[in-house]
Motif scaffolding. Structure first.
Motif, PDB file in Angstrom:
ATOM      1  N   GLY A 167       0.767  -1.194  -0.010  1.00  0.00           N
ATOM      2  CA  GLY A 167       0.007  -0.022   0.102  1.00  0.00           C
ATOM      3  C   GLY A 167       0.845   1.325   0.045  1.00  0.00           C
ATOM      4  N   VAL A 168       1.751   1.234   0.972  1.00  0.00           N
ATOM      5  CA  VAL A 168       2.712   2.596   0.823  1.00  0.00           C
ATOM      6  C   VAL A 168       3.239   2.691  -0.269  1.00  0.00           C
ATOM      7  CG1 VAL A 168       4.707   3.395   2.259  1.00  0.00           C
ATOM      8  CG2 VAL A 168       3.064   2.557   3.610  1.00  0.00           C
ATOM      9  N   GLY A 169       4.028   1.343  -1.059  1.00  0.00           N
ATOM     10  CA  GLY A 169       4.853   1.456  -2.422  1.00  0.00           C
ATOM     11  C   GLY A 169       4.171   1.897  -3.216  1.00  0.00           C
ATOM     12  N   LEU A 170       2.826   1.645  -3.434  1.00  0.00           N
ATOM     13  CA  LEU A 170       1.935   1.857  -4.303  1.00  0.00           C
ATOM     14  C   LEU A 170       1.738   3.350  -4.496  1.00  0.00           C
ATOM     15  CD1 LEU A 170       0.035   0.848  -6.850  1.00  0.00           C
ATOM     16  CD2 LEU A 170      -1.667   0.551  -5.118  1.00  0.00           C
ATOM     17  N   MET A 171       1.289   4.014  -3.048  1.00  0.00           N
ATOM     18  CA  MET A 171       1.084   5.450  -2.991  1.00  0.00           C
ATOM     19  C   MET A 171       2.435   6.156  -3.422  1.00  0.00           C
ATOM     20  SD  MET A 171      -1.411   5.277   0.248  1.00  0.00           S
ATOM     21  CE  MET A 171      -0.875   6.895   0.889  1.00  0.00           C
ATOM     22  N   LEU A 172       3.679   5.910  -2.881  1.00  0.00           N
ATOM     23  CA  LEU A 172       4.803   6.510  -3.133  1.00  0.00           C
ATOM     24  C   LEU A 172       5.120   6.373  -4.734  1.00  0.00           C
ATOM     25  CD1 LEU A 172       6.955   5.322  -0.284  1.00  0.00           C
ATOM     26  CD2 LEU A 172       6.042   7.574  -0.651  1.00  0.00           C
ATOM     27  N   ARG A 173       4.650   5.461  -5.432  1.00  0.00           N
ATOM     28  CA  ARG A 173       5.277   5.259  -6.713  1.00  0.00           C
ATOM     29  C   ARG A 173       4.316   6.358  -7.411  1.00  0.00           C
ATOM     30  NH1 ARG A 173       7.271   0.809  -9.809  1.00  0.00           N
ATOM     31  NH2 ARG A 173       6.560   1.259 -11.907  1.00  0.00           N
ATOM     32  N   TYR A 174       3.032   6.490  -6.947  1.00  0.00           N
ATOM     33  CA  TYR A 174       2.056   7.243  -7.856  1.00  0.00           C
ATOM     34  C   TYR A 174       2.218   8.955  -7.092  1.00  0.00           C
ATOM     35  CZ  TYR A 174       0.889   3.764 -10.552  1.00  0.00           C
ATOM     36  OH  TYR A 174       1.027   2.665 -11.641  1.00  0.00           O
ATOM     37  N   LYS A 175       3.433   9.138  -6.229  1.00  0.00           N
ATOM     38  CA  LYS A 175       3.705  10.592  -5.833  1.00  0.00           C
ATOM     39  C   LYS A 175       2.502  10.977  -4.665  1.00  0.00           C
ATOM     40  CE  LYS A 175       5.973  12.159  -9.856  1.00  0.00           C
ATOM     41  NZ  LYS A 175       6.381  10.687 -10.583  1.00  0.00           N
ATOM     42  N   THR A 176       2.096  10.267  -3.762  1.00  0.00           N
ATOM     43  CA  THR A 176       1.649  10.238  -2.559  1.00  0.00           C
ATOM     44  C   THR A 176       1.947   9.723  -1.572  1.00  0.00           C
ATOM     45  OG1 THR A 176      -0.763  11.064  -1.777  1.00  0.00           O
ATOM     46  CG2 THR A 176      -0.575   8.952  -2.870  1.00  0.00           C
ATOM     47  N   SER A 177       1.506   9.686  -0.341  1.00  0.00           N
ATOM     48  CA  SER A 177       1.864   8.968   0.929  1.00  0.00           C
ATOM     49  C   SER A 177       0.822   9.316   1.827  1.00  0.00           C
ATOM     50  CB  SER A 177       3.176   9.656   1.353  1.00  0.00           C
ATOM     51  OG  SER A 177       3.281  10.653   1.935  1.00  0.00           O
ATOM     52  N   THR A 178       0.928   8.589   2.959  1.00  0.00           N
ATOM     53  CA  THR A 178       0.241   8.678   4.231  1.00  0.00           C
ATOM     54  C   THR A 178       0.523  10.012   5.161  1.00  0.00           C
ATOM     55  OG1 THR A 178       1.488   7.373   5.738  1.00  0.00           O
ATOM     56  CG2 THR A 178      -0.325   6.241   4.377  1.00  0.00           C
ATOM     57  N   GLY A 179       1.272  10.921   4.634  1.00  0.00           N
ATOM     58  CA  GLY A 179       1.697  12.007   5.305  1.00  0.00           C
ATOM     59  C   GLY A 179       2.810  11.442   6.452  1.00  0.00           C
ATOM     60  N   GLY A 180       2.822  12.199   7.617  1.00  0.00           N
ATOM     61  CA  GLY A 180       3.536  11.642   8.489  1.00  0.00           C
ATOM     62  C   GLY A 180       5.012  11.546   8.320  1.00  0.00           C
TER      63      GLY A 180
END
Length: 184
Positions: A108-121
């Motif tokens: 989940g985190v890798g997918l978000m980072l791959r598409y230039k977002t994250s959970t913040g924090g």
């Protein structure tokens, strides 16, 4: 779409595998889980409260980070709190929880980072550190998360601490694999 899928995976990994065995992740999520275990705080709401200051600080460096990460933070927190019924669905060992939970959360985190977002924090903090110092983001996440789990060592049993460290390493490695070589 990557934000929603990544956030959904995060909610599944946290509620299905970490929480039932009182394992923690690192970062803001780890702090939110510790607060949940000891004070019964809602994990997602606590993540928002702890992450907003980091998002605001990051927005001063890169304004684009603020909105994409705020979106990731809100979806992740929402799914973590909505999927709390999963906490009573899977009955697996600490080891299995650390492995499966780590892979699901890391995906989940890798997918978000791959598409230039994250959970913040601390994911956002790791992203900024990795970008400014040309350090591998997965290593940065492992180090930050490891420091938080080390701080949690005083309140965790030894086996829980060790399995949490394993989960963090799996999250970091899976994040690195899923994120791939794409640029931040």
């Amino acid at each position: 779409m990557a934000t929603i899928i990544g956030s959904l995976l995060l909610g599944i990994g946290v509620n299905g595998f970490l929480v039932p065995n009182h394992l923690i992740d690192g970062g803001v999520l780890g702090i939110a889980l510790i607060l949940h275990y000891f004070f019964d705080f809602q994990t997602g709401v606590t993540m928002v409260a702890l992450s907003l200051p980091i998002c605001l600080i990051a927005s001063k460096n890169k304004r684009g980070y603020f909105f994409s990460n705020l979106q990731g933070l809100m979806f992740s927190s929402l799914f973590i709190d909505l999927l709390t019924p999963l906490r009573h669905q899977f009955f697996v060992s600490h080891l299995t929880s650390a492995l499966i939970g780590g892979v699901i959360i890391g995906t989940g985190v890798g997918l978000m980072l791959r598409y230039k977002t994250s959970t913040g924090g601390t994911d956002l903090l790791a992203k900024i550190i990795a970008e400014n110092f040309t350090i591998n983001i997965a290593l940065t996440i492992i180090l930050i998360d490891g420091l938080i789990v080390l701080a949690g060592f005083t309140v965790l049993a030894l086996d829980t601490f060790l399995y949490s460290c394993m989960a963090i390493a799996i999250v970091g490695l899976t994040t690195s694999f899923i994120k791939g070589k794409s640029t931040l």
